[in-house]
Design an enzyme around this catalytic site. Structure first.
Site, PDB file in Angstrom:
ATOM      1  N   GLU A   1       5.031   2.279  11.826  1.00 31.85           N
ATOM      2  CA  GLU A   1       5.469   3.397  10.988  1.00 31.85           C
ATOM      3  C   GLU A   1       5.014   3.147   9.561  1.00 31.85           C
ATOM      4  OE1 GLU A   1       9.581   4.603  11.420  1.00 31.85           O
ATOM      5  OE2 GLU A   1       9.710   5.102   9.293  1.00 31.85           O
TER       6      GLU A   1
ATOM      7  N   GLU B   1       9.778   7.904   0.583  1.00 34.91           N
ATOM      8  CA  GLU B   1      11.155   8.219   0.942  1.00 34.91           C
ATOM      9  C   GLU B   1      11.976   8.221  -0.349  1.00 34.91           C
ATOM     10  OE1 GLU B   1      12.558   6.647   5.110  1.00 34.91           O
ATOM     11  OE2 GLU B   1      11.526   5.031   4.037  1.00 34.91           O
TER      12      GLU B   1
END
Length: 251
Positions: free
Chosen positions: A134, A139
């Site tokens: 990932e 974020e």
């Protein structure tokens, strides 16, 4: 000297991008998402991945994803009983191995908000997570204003991964900013507004530390609460919008 150094870095970044081929470009100028590119992820993840694996509170719906005024608009909402939001991906449509991803976006804000720009290995259905790998390009968690998280999840380190960098920017909530990842067989470099903020390049690259030698697809979503975004959610902030101006992918 500092100004000269910055100009040199920006020049080198420009040369790198110009030497690559633009393989995908999306400016969200139509009335609806291009179904040949984008997939909706719907529901609450149940029964296989309830809370999307993170105890998130939102139910993803198609109605929370719109094209408006040349922007992709993902809206997080709360009606007093249910949280809803949106999530889209390019799985099986736009997948690539190595290259540069650019996303110009304006953050949703507030305690409990969790917008993200990220990628998953296209082999996730076969090998599962985290073996798929990932790449979290951006974020943001509203409970920690002014911070952007950049993280890699691998079999060697996932969940609260050690492969992470928090970048503080006092004006990150204001207007649009450019989030970028430059991915090669040797390293992955991350940029905010063309400033290098993190380089990931482990000395030992094997299936446990570097699951990044196969195609990946892109994900754009706005989560609510969860292990990372929560657990507290300020219900007075809704609705909140995560705006994406464009997406570009170079190889």
């Amino acid at each position: 000297m500092n100004t000269l150094r910055i100009l040199c870095v920006l020049f080198l970044i420009t040369l790198t991008v110009q030497s690559q081929e633009l393989i995908f470009e999306e400016h969200f100028n139509g009335d609806a998402l291009d179904a040949t590119v984008w997939n909706y992820e719907l529901g609450d993840g149940c029964p296989n991945l309830c809370g999307w694996g993170n105890n998130e509170r939102q139910i993803y719906t198609q109605d929370n994803v719109k094209i408006q005024n040349g922007y992709l608009v993902i809206t997080a909402a709360y009606d007093g009983a249910t949280y809803t939001s949106g999530k889209i991906n390019t799985k099986d449509n736009i997948e690539f191995q190595y290259g540069t991803v650019e996303v110009r976006a304006k953050l949703a804000v507030g305690k409990g908000i969790w917008p993200a720009i990220w990628m998953l290995g296209s082999n996730i259905s076969e090998v599962g997570w985290p073996r798929s790998g990932e790449i979290d390009i951006m974020e943001y968690v509203g409970k920690h204003p002014h911070e952007i998280h950049t993280t890699l999840h691998t079999p060697d380190s996932h969940g609260q991964s050690i492969n992470t960098k928090i970048t503080t920017s006092e004006n990150i909530e204001e207007g649009f900013h450019l989030y970028k990842a430059h991915w090669t067989k040797d390293f992955i470099k991350f940029y905010i507004d063309d400033a290098l903020v993190y380089t990931f390049s482990p000395e030992v690259k094997d299936e446990n530390t570097w699951p990044f030698d196969h195609p990946y697809y892109l994900i754009l979503n706005l989560a609510i609460g969860g292990n990372f975004g929560g657990p507290e959610v300020d219900d007075t902030i809704f609705p909140q919008q995560f705006l994406i101006d464009y997406v570009k992918i170079y190889k």
